[in-house]
Scaffold this motif. Structure first.
Motif, PDB file in Angstrom:
ATOM      1  N   UNK A 191       0.830  -1.205   0.000  1.00 11.90           N
ATOM      2  CA  UNK A 191       0.000   0.000   0.000  1.00 11.90           C
ATOM      3  C   UNK A 191       0.862   1.253   0.000  1.00 11.90           C
ATOM      4  N   UNK A 192       0.277   2.342  -0.511  1.00  8.26           N
ATOM      5  CA  UNK A 192       0.923   3.650  -0.528  1.00  8.26           C
ATOM      6  C   UNK A 192       0.011   4.653   0.167  1.00  8.26           C
ATOM      7  N   UNK A 193       0.600   5.735   0.633  1.00  5.27           N
ATOM      8  CA  UNK A 193      -0.152   6.714   1.414  1.00  5.27           C
ATOM      9  C   UNK A 193      -1.327   7.293   0.641  1.00  5.27           C
ATOM     10  N   UNK A 194      -1.143   7.525  -0.682  1.00  4.51           N
ATOM     11  CA  UNK A 194      -2.215   8.154  -1.461  1.00  4.51           C
ATOM     12  C   UNK A 194      -3.403   7.231  -1.665  1.00  4.51           C
ATOM     13  N   UNK A 195      -3.235   5.946  -1.431  1.00  3.44           N
ATOM     14  CA  UNK A 195      -4.351   5.009  -1.604  1.00  3.44           C
ATOM     15  C   UNK A 195      -5.430   5.192  -0.540  1.00  3.44           C
ATOM     16  N   UNK A 196      -5.104   5.875   0.551  1.00  2.00           N
ATOM     17  CA  UNK A 196      -6.064   6.040   1.635  1.00  2.00           C
ATOM     18  C   UNK A 196      -7.013   7.206   1.391  1.00  2.00           C
ATOM     19  N   UNK A 197      -6.875   7.881   0.274  1.00  2.00           N
ATOM     20  CA  UNK A 197      -7.795   8.957  -0.104  1.00  2.00           C
ATOM     21  C   UNK A 197      -8.977   8.333  -0.837  1.00  2.00           C
ATOM     22  N   UNK A 198     -10.133   8.283  -0.189  1.00  5.71           N
ATOM     23  CA  UNK A 198     -11.300   7.607  -0.761  1.00  5.71           C
ATOM     24  C   UNK A 198     -11.781   8.271  -2.042  1.00  5.71           C
ATOM     25  N   UNK A 199     -11.502   9.568  -2.211  1.00  7.18           N
ATOM     26  CA  UNK A 199     -11.980  10.272  -3.403  1.00  7.18           C
ATOM     27  C   UNK A 199     -11.259   9.805  -4.669  1.00  7.18           C
ATOM     28  N   UNK A 200     -10.089   9.208  -4.514  1.00  6.15           N
ATOM     29  CA  UNK A 200      -9.342   8.737  -5.685  1.00  6.15           C
ATOM     30  C   UNK A 200      -9.575   7.256  -5.973  1.00  6.15           C
ATOM     31  N   UNK A 201     -10.389   6.612  -5.152  1.00  6.94           N
ATOM     32  CA  UNK A 201     -10.641   5.190  -5.324  1.00  6.94           C
ATOM     33  C   UNK A 201     -11.720   4.958  -6.386  1.00  6.94           C
ATOM     34  N   UNK A 202     -11.540   3.952  -7.190  1.00  7.00           N
ATOM     35  CA  UNK A 202     -12.548   3.580  -8.191  1.00  7.00           C
ATOM     36  C   UNK A 202     -12.524   2.070  -8.367  1.00  7.00           C
ATOM     37  N   UNK A 203     -13.652   1.534  -8.781  1.00  4.13           N
ATOM     38  CA  UNK A 203     -13.717   0.092  -9.019  1.00  4.13           C
ATOM     39  C   UNK A 203     -14.491  -0.172 -10.300  1.00  4.13           C
ATOM     40  N   UNK A 204     -14.241  -1.329 -10.865  1.00  2.00           N
ATOM     41  CA  UNK A 204     -14.888  -1.742 -12.102  1.00  2.00           C
ATOM     42  C   UNK A 204     -16.028  -2.694 -11.754  1.00  2.00           C
ATOM     43  N   UNK A 205     -17.243  -2.200 -11.926  1.00  2.00           N
ATOM     44  CA  UNK A 205     -18.407  -3.032 -11.638  1.00  2.00           C
ATOM     45  C   UNK A 205     -18.672  -3.960 -12.815  1.00  2.00           C
ATOM     46  N   UNK A 206     -18.797  -5.243 -12.555  1.00  2.00           N
ATOM     47  CA  UNK A 206     -19.068  -6.242 -13.589  1.00  2.00           C
ATOM     48  C   UNK A 206     -20.573  -6.307 -13.810  1.00  2.00           C
ATOM     49  N   UNK A 207     -21.000  -5.928 -15.014  1.00  2.19           N
ATOM     50  CA  UNK A 207     -22.412  -5.736 -15.315  1.00  2.19           C
ATOM     51  C   UNK A 207     -23.032  -7.027 -15.843  1.00  2.19           C
ATOM     52  N   UNK A 208     -24.217  -7.287 -15.360  1.00  9.11           N
ATOM     53  CA  UNK A 208     -24.963  -8.438 -15.848  1.00  9.11           C
ATOM     54  C   UNK A 208     -25.354  -8.246 -17.321  1.00  9.11           C
ATOM     55  N   UNK A 209     -25.325  -9.345 -18.100  1.00  5.39           N
ATOM     56  CA  UNK A 209     -25.703  -9.355 -19.524  1.00  5.39           C
ATOM     57  C   UNK A 209     -24.727  -8.545 -20.380  1.00  5.39           C
ATOM     58  N   UNK A 210     -23.492  -8.327 -19.838  1.00  4.46           N
ATOM     59  CA  UNK A 210     -22.471  -7.597 -20.591  1.00  4.46           C
ATOM     60  C   UNK A 210     -21.708  -8.583 -21.478  1.00  4.46           C
ATOM     61  N   UNK A 211     -21.172  -8.060 -22.555  1.00  2.00           N
ATOM     62  CA  UNK A 211     -20.399  -8.872 -23.488  1.00  2.00           C
ATOM     63  C   UNK A 211     -18.953  -8.952 -22.997  1.00  2.00           C
ATOM     64  N   UNK A 212     -18.446 -10.166 -22.859  1.00  2.00           N
ATOM     65  CA  UNK A 212     -17.067 -10.363 -22.419  1.00  2.00           C
ATOM     66  C   UNK A 212     -16.349 -11.238 -23.439  1.00  2.00           C
ATOM     67  N   UNK A 213     -15.038 -11.156 -23.413  1.00  2.00           N
ATOM     68  CA  UNK A 213     -14.222 -12.031 -24.252  1.00  2.00           C
ATOM     69  C   UNK A 213     -13.422 -12.946 -23.343  1.00  2.00           C
ATOM     70  N   UNK A 214     -12.861 -13.956 -23.907  1.00  2.00           N
ATOM     71  CA  UNK A 214     -12.064 -14.896 -23.120  1.00  2.00           C
ATOM     72  C   UNK A 214     -10.909 -14.165 -22.445  1.00  2.00           C
ATOM     73  N   UNK A 215     -10.741 -14.414 -21.150  1.00  2.00           N
ATOM     74  CA  UNK A 215      -9.682 -13.759 -20.382  1.00  2.00           C
ATOM     75  C   UNK A 215     -10.161 -12.556 -19.597  1.00  2.00           C
ATOM     76  N   UNK A 216     -11.383 -12.078 -19.845  1.00  2.00           N
ATOM     77  CA  UNK A 216     -11.926 -10.956 -19.062  1.00  2.00           C
ATOM     78  C   UNK A 216     -12.382 -11.450 -17.696  1.00  2.00           C
ATOM     79  N   UNK A 217     -12.230 -10.600 -16.638  1.00  2.00           N
ATOM     80  CA  UNK A 217     -12.732 -11.009 -15.312  1.00  2.00           C
ATOM     81  C   UNK A 217     -14.255 -11.042 -15.304  1.00  2.00           C
ATOM     82  N   UNK A 218     -14.817 -12.069 -14.690  1.00  2.00           N
ATOM     83  CA  UNK A 218     -16.280 -12.182 -14.605  1.00  2.00           C
ATOM     84  C   UNK A 218     -16.770 -12.112 -13.165  1.00  2.00           C
TER      85      UNK A 218
END
Length: 468
Positions: free
Chosen positions: A209-236
């Motif tokens: 971890x790094x100090x700047x990671x504790x700033x919640x305003x800079x945090x983002x996540x990738x939401x995995x959407x239902x019925x989305x098109x994925x290719x082999x190797x994509x996280x599900x």
């Protein structure tokens, strides 16, 4: 003629005997009243404080990063993903988690079969209601970005419930249809908690971890959407495989860090839902030299499995007793008198025999009343205003003598139940910048509902200030 018209007038001095004594009297009273009013407003008055029972917590709020054993599962087939396992729910090996529709014709096929309508059960509605209540209770208008996370999560839950209904319909339809044959069923390869999002923190350890990671305003996540098109190797989806998990906080004060480490375990309150749990304390440093405090838990992981940044409150002390302001606490010196020299009367008063000489120089003694403020195994604490340093005390029924002089200091407050300040010793259990928690119902001490002086500066050194 001029002298008769304008007679000569002679001016005489005023007679001082004609001064009205009443005017002088009231003038003196008026001056006295003015002086008294000025003195009243300039004088520091005693303000009372009613002692109440309470608790005192030393609380510290931090933004914490949650780290778990997380395994990202990638798709081995291209197509449209439909989730069937509940996010935040536990799956066992072999449970269906999602399907991949290679053709993308599943929805159209169900519509053609009249199976696109979805009816939610009471259990399904309860799940949606619980998700809404959790968001409402933890929402902070300063963190509006959480609304989008809630929207995506709610969409995913609705679509998951819809997919469960669709799955039931599929089993009743013609399995020989080409649209159904293009559906790949994907099952869990391990036991764990299912999460439908990724953020890049999955493989991190506390030292990464790094100090700047504790700033919640800079945090983002990738939401995995239902019925989305994925290719082999994509996280599900990802799987949390261990109930033991940790939160990491940043603390720059070395003394506080050491205090946490010395405590071994700290009670943690999660502000999201006010749950409390005990975390085992350890520390770790990253290559940049930043030191982080790690709190490890063996429960509650499933409750916070969807959260990466958590607001937590560390409760390092929680003492209960009589709660008094620090402004009331004072130190006062007392003479220490051996118990053997103190006489206890039947009316609960105490005194000592003091040696003295009469006018003829003959040695005699006198009884002096004393007030006891505390005691140890062999001595009493006596007010210094009642005896003088160098006084010689006589032991009753003995010729032994004791010279007054030994002193000690007590911590206490001034009790004003009787209308005047009377020192009472206190035993402080815990103290912060504003209040102290003291032990109740101690000998020579305080009890609940006692009145004490709020500010000791209003009492002079001898404790004889008048109560206003």
């Amino acid at each position: 003629m001029a002298q008769e018209k304008y007679p000569k007038v002679t001016k005489y001095p005023k007679n001082l005997n004609n001064i009205n004594i009443g005017v002088v009297f009231f003038a003196v009273i008026g001056i006295y009243i003015i002086i008294s009013v000025i003195s009243y407003f300039r004088k520091e008055h005693i303000v009372g404080y009613e002692v109440q029972e309470g608790s005192l917590s030393t609380n510290n709020i931090y933004e914490a990063i949650a780290l778990r054993d997380e395994e990202i599962v990638e798709s081995d087939t291209a197509g449209y993903v439909n989730y069937f396992a509940a996010e935040g729910g536990r799956v066992a090996v072999g449970n269906l988690v999602y399907t991949v529709d290679e053709s993308g014709q599943l929805l159209e096929f169900l519509k053609s079969q009249g199976s696109d309508e979805v009816f939610l059960s009471d259990e399904d509605l309860s799940e949606l209601r619980s998700q809404i209540v959790d968001f409402s209770s933890s929402f902070d208008e300063h963190d509006f970005y959480t609304v989008y996370d809630f929207k995506v999560g709610l969409d995913g839950t609705v679509q998951k419930l819809s997919n469960n209904s669709i799955l039931n319909n599929i089993s009743t339809l013609n399995s020989g249809n080409s649209a159904l044959q293009s559906i790949n069923y994907k099952y869990a390869g391990d036991t764990g908690i299912v999460i439908y999002s990724t953020d890049g923190y999955e493989s991190l350890t506390p030292s990464d971890l790094k100090a700047e990671m504790f700033d919640s305003s800079s945090y983002s996540k990738n939401q995995l959407i239902n019925n989305a098109l994925v290719k082999a190797g994509d996280p599900v989806y990802k799987l949390c495989t261990n109930e033991e998990w940790s939160i990491v906080i940043r603390e720059d004060d070395p003394d506080k860090v050491q205090e946490m480490v010395d405590s071994g375990y700290i009670k943690v309150r999660f502000l999201k839902n006010q749950n409390e749990s005990w975390g085992k304390v350890s520390t770790v440093s990253n290559p940049e030299g930043d030191t982080f405090v790690v709190l490890t838990f063996t429960n509650s992981m499933i409750t916070f499995c969807r959260d990466r940044i958590l607001s937590v409150e560390l409760i390092s002390e929680d003492e209960k007793g009589l709660k008094i302001p620090n402004s009331a606490v004072s130190n006062k010196s007392f003479y220490l008198i051996p118990k053997a020299y103190v006489i206890k009367n039947n009316d609960n008063t105490s005194g000592v025999l003091r040696n003295k000489f009469d006018e003829q120089g003959n040695e005699t003694s006198e009884f002096v009343n004393i007030t006891i403020y505390n005691e140890n195994d062999t001595e009493y604490y006596v007010d210094m205003d009642e005896l003088r340093s160098g006084d010689t005390l006589i032991m009753p029924d003995s010729n032994e003598r004791f010279a007054v002089g030994k002193q000690d200091t007590l911590v206490g407050v001034y009790n004003i139940n009787k209308g005047y300040p009377d020192f009472r010793q206190i035993r402080i259990l815990y103290q912060n910048d504003e209040y102290s928690i003291v032990k109740s119902n101690t000998m020579y001490g305080l009890s609940v509902y006692d009145y004490i002086v709020l500010d000791v500066n209003a009492v002079d050194n001898a404790g004889e200030a008048d109560s206003q």
